[in-house]
Motif scaffolding. Sequence first.
Motif, PDB file in Angstrom:
ATOM      1  N   ALA A  32     -11.184 -19.682   1.057  1.00 10.08           N
ATOM      2  CA  ALA A  32     -10.763 -19.872  -0.336  1.00 10.08           C
ATOM      3  C   ALA A  32     -10.103 -21.228  -0.514  1.00 10.08           C
ATOM      4  CB  ALA A  32      -9.820 -18.751  -0.755  1.00 10.08           C
TER       5      ALA A  32
ATOM      6  N   ALA B 166      -9.252 -23.352  -3.977  1.00  8.28           N
ATOM      7  CA  ALA B 166      -8.521 -22.321  -4.706  1.00  8.28           C
ATOM      8  C   ALA B 166      -7.023 -22.552  -4.522  1.00  8.28           C
ATOM      9  CB  ALA B 166      -8.898 -20.940  -4.195  1.00  8.28           C
ATOM     10  N   SER B 167      -6.278 -22.447  -5.612  1.00 10.37           N
ATOM     11  CA  SER B 167      -4.822 -22.589  -5.529  1.00 10.37           C
ATOM     12  C   SER B 167      -4.227 -21.337  -4.894  1.00 10.37           C
ATOM     13  CB  SER B 167      -4.244 -22.779  -6.929  1.00 10.37           C
ATOM     14  OG  SER B 167      -4.452 -21.614  -7.707  1.00 10.37           O
ATOM     15  N   GLU B 168      -2.956 -21.429  -4.497  1.00 13.83           N
ATOM     16  CA  GLU B 168      -2.295 -20.267  -3.907  1.00 13.83           C
ATOM     17  C   GLU B 168      -2.252 -19.111  -4.897  1.00 13.83           C
ATOM     18  OE1 GLU B 168      -1.226 -19.800  -0.692  1.00 13.83           O
ATOM     19  OE2 GLU B 168      -2.264 -21.693  -0.388  1.00 13.83           O
ATOM     20  N   TRP B 169      -2.046 -19.431  -6.160  1.00 11.81           N
ATOM     21  CA  TRP B 169      -2.016 -18.405  -7.204  1.00 11.81           C
ATOM     22  C   TRP B 169      -3.363 -17.684  -7.285  1.00 11.81           C
ATOM     23  CZ3 TRP B 169       1.805 -16.201  -9.740  1.00 11.81           C
ATOM     24  CH2 TRP B 169       1.534 -15.483 -10.901  1.00 11.81           C
ATOM     25  N   LYS B 170      -4.438 -18.482  -7.238  1.00 11.15           N
ATOM     26  CA  LYS B 170      -5.783 -17.910  -7.313  1.00 11.15           C
ATOM     27  C   LYS B 170      -6.089 -17.094  -6.053  1.00 11.15           C
ATOM     28  CE  LYS B 170      -9.300 -19.833  -9.841  1.00 11.15           C
ATOM     29  NZ  LYS B 170     -10.254 -20.884 -10.138  1.00 11.15           N
TER      30      LYS B 170
ATOM     31  N   TRP C  15      -4.193 -13.690  -6.418  1.00  3.70           N
ATOM     32  CA  TRP C  15      -4.689 -12.731  -7.404  1.00  3.70           C
ATOM     33  C   TRP C  15      -6.179 -12.445  -7.290  1.00  3.70           C
ATOM     34  CZ3 TRP C  15      -1.439  -9.679  -9.708  1.00  3.70           C
ATOM     35  CH2 TRP C  15      -0.124 -10.097  -9.859  1.00  3.70           C
ATOM     36  N   ARG C  16      -6.971 -13.393  -6.793  1.00  2.00           N
ATOM     37  CA  ARG C  16      -8.422 -13.187  -6.738  1.00  2.00           C
ATOM     38  C   ARG C  16      -8.943 -12.777  -5.363  1.00  2.00           C
ATOM     39  NH1 ARG C  16     -11.368 -16.294 -11.093  1.00  2.00           N
ATOM     40  NH2 ARG C  16     -10.019 -15.795 -12.856  1.00  2.00           N
TER      41      ARG C  16
END
Length: 191
Positions: free
Chosen positions: A174, A179-183, A186-187
């Motif tokens: 990821a 992908a950011s840490e937030w993404k 949550w994803r």
Amino acid sequence: MKRRQLGSISWKTVEWGLLIAVSLIFVFPFLWMFLTAFKTMPEVYRFPPTFLPEAWQFENFQLAWKSGPFLTYVANSALVAAGILALQLLTGVPAAYAFARYRFPGRNLLFALTLIALMIPPQVIFLPIYVEMSSWGLVDTLWALILPYGASAFGIFLLRQSFLQVPDEVIEAARLDNASEWKIMWRVMVP
């Protein structure tokens, strides 16, 4: 060959018998509650109790429905449950992700404090919560039911254990996809 099949069949019979017995133990209180709803008040308090009502009282449901603003009660329950769920997701997921995937000073101490919070009986914190909600002016509001349960030590613990099961390779893949840490949280982790 036949002996093995016979043993397998008898073991399956015992297994199914145990499953049915345990299921009946768990279902019986709900069945009792349902049947008691159709009984008259003297029949409810009779000793020894009767399993089936002598005279089925369907009016009990009308009386319960008319005894108060039932739809308001249902709406309040739904709002409180949704509010607690939303707050626990907003607090528990990032905390569990941090405990599972980041190395920082004091991480083990903070996680131990989170686990210690599980050992505190809820009865001990009722009065402090009431005093706090009263000082904030939230007594007799739904917020007083939502805010104290906005974070759950048990939820953080379970999510952390779940997040530890996700392989590091998945997270690295990821990150390679920008992908950011937030993404990632949550994803990748939450689903």
